[in-house]
Write a protein that holds these residues in place. Structure first.
Motif, short mmCIF file in Angstrom:
data_model
loop_
_atom_site.label_atom_id
_atom_site.label_comp_id
_atom_site.label_asym_id
_atom_site.label_seq_id
_atom_site.Cartn_x
_atom_site.Cartn_y
_atom_site.Cartn_z
N ALA A 28 0.68 -1.10 -0.22
CA ALA A 28 0.02 -0.09 0.02
C ALA A 28 0.88 1.32 0.13
O ALA A 28 0.61 2.17 -0.71
CB ALA A 28 -0.90 0.05 1.15
N LEU A 29 1.96 1.20 0.70
CA LEU A 29 2.98 2.38 0.68
C LEU A 29 3.56 2.37 -0.60
O LEU A 29 3.80 3.59 -1.20
CB LEU A 29 4.04 2.20 1.75
CG LEU A 29 3.28 2.62 3.32
CD1 LEU A 29 4.65 2.14 4.16
CD2 LEU A 29 3.07 3.64 3.44
N ALA A 30 3.83 1.29 -1.12
CA ALA A 30 4.50 1.41 -2.57
C ALA A 30 3.72 1.86 -3.40
O ALA A 30 3.91 2.60 -4.45
CB ALA A 30 4.88 -0.28 -3.05
N LEU A 63 5.98 -2.06 -9.96
CA LEU A 63 7.04 -3.01 -9.51
C LEU A 63 8.34 -2.52 -8.73
O LEU A 63 8.87 -3.39 -7.70
CB LEU A 63 7.62 -3.93 -10.64
CG LEU A 63 6.18 -4.72 -11.15
CD1 LEU A 63 6.73 -5.58 -12.62
CD2 LEU A 63 5.86 -5.79 -10.17
N GLY A 64 8.79 -1.53 -9.32
CA GLY A 64 10.05 -0.80 -8.50
C GLY A 64 9.43 -0.55 -7.12
O GLY A 64 10.51 -0.66 -6.21
N ALA A 65 8.49 0.29 -6.97
CA ALA A 65 8.29 0.90 -5.67
C ALA A 65 8.04 -0.39 -4.78
O ALA A 65 8.39 -0.24 -3.45
CB ALA A 65 6.90 1.78 -5.69
N LEU A 68 11.29 -1.91 -3.56
CA LEU A 68 11.95 -0.81 -2.44
C LEU A 68 11.25 -0.80 -1.21
O LEU A 68 11.78 -0.70 -0.28
CB LEU A 68 11.98 0.65 -3.10
CG LEU A 68 13.02 0.66 -4.21
CD1 LEU A 68 12.93 2.11 -4.95
CD2 LEU A 68 14.34 0.21 -3.95
N ALA A 69 9.79 -1.17 -1.13
CA ALA A 69 9.17 -1.02 -0.23
C ALA A 69 9.38 -2.01 0.79
O ALA A 69 8.95 -2.11 1.99
CB ALA A 69 7.77 -0.96 -0.39
N ARG A 70 9.74 -3.26 0.37
CA ARG A 70 10.30 -4.33 1.07
C ARG A 70 11.28 -4.02 2.20
O ARG A 70 11.16 -4.73 3.14
CB ARG A 70 10.73 -5.54 0.26
CG ARG A 70 9.92 -6.17 -0.50
CD ARG A 70 10.39 -7.40 -1.34
NE ARG A 70 11.64 -7.61 -1.06
CZ ARG A 70 12.36 -8.41 -1.57
NH1 ARG A 70 11.75 -9.09 -2.55
NH2 ARG A 70 13.58 -8.70 -1.46
N PHE A 71 12.21 -3.03 2.03
CA PHE A 71 13.04 -2.51 2.94
C PHE A 71 12.63 -1.61 3.98
O PHE A 71 13.44 -1.14 4.65
CB PHE A 71 14.25 -1.93 1.95
CG PHE A 71 14.78 -3.03 1.05
CD1 PHE A 71 15.30 -4.01 1.52
CD2 PHE A 71 14.61 -2.93 -0.25
CE1 PHE A 71 15.81 -5.11 0.67
CE2 PHE A 71 15.21 -3.84 -1.26
CZ PHE A 71 15.78 -4.89 -0.64
N LEU A 72 11.36 -1.12 3.76
CA LEU A 72 10.93 -0.30 4.95
C LEU A 72 10.73 -0.95 6.08
O LEU A 72 9.99 -2.09 6.33
CB LEU A 72 9.50 0.41 4.46
CG LEU A 72 9.66 1.28 3.28
CD1 LEU A 72 8.44 2.05 2.85
CD2 LEU A 72 10.61 2.52 3.66
#
Length: 162
Positions: A28-30, A63-65, A68-72
């Motif tokens: 959802a953040l992504a 897909l890119g976001a 990257l959101a996995r690392f939050l």
């Protein structure tokens, strides 16, 4: 009856929904990040991109976001809440991707009527039949072309008077 275009758009919608449910709140953040990046790119570069470039841009940014959101570092929510929040993000992102697919075909300005024709007469017959037989493509195009914000985000390649 649904056309091949509707099936493609609904497949993308269902994949985004499933991905959102699986990834949870991070997705959802992504989605929010990807939507902001897409809006900036569409407003700045939309007229330079071909019509088929917008769905590709939306997909790559999503897909890119999501990657990257996995690392939050987010605090863990309950599994049900994770699924609901991620599913809501996936649903909205999937609808956005489906809209870009339905609207990614060229239109043309018809001077005799002063209106836009969607789809253009210059596309192949099989593609045109898929768009014409879609119950979603033409009404969505008419809606997006008649409102300034959707037109600038979803149809930046349309430069005809309205």
């Amino acid at each position: 009856m649904l056309s091949w275009l509707d099936l493609m758009a609904l497949l993308v919608l269902s994949a985004a929904l499933a991905f959102g449910i699986r990834r949870g709140a991070q997705f959802a953040l992504a989605f929010g990040l990807a939507l902001l990046l897409y809006a900036a790119a569409a407003l700045l570069l939309g007229g330079l991109l071909p019509a088929w470039g917008l769905p590709l841009l939306a997909l790559l940014l999503g897909l890119g976001a999501a990657y990257l959101a996995r690392f939050l570092p987010l605090p863990p929510l309950s599994p049900l809440l994770e699924g609901l929040v991620g599913g809501a993000g996936g649903l909205v992102w999937g609808l956005f991707l489906a809209f870009t697919i339905w609207l990614s075909f060229p239109s043309e300005y018809v001077a005799s009527t002063g209106a836009l024709r969607y789809p253009s007469e210059r596309i192949p017959v099989a593609v045109k039949e898929g768009i014409v037989s879609s119950p979603f493509a033409r009404p969505l195009f008419n809606w997006a072309s008649s409102h300034p914000l959707p037109r600038s985000l979803l149809l930046p390649h349309v430069h005809h008077p309205r």
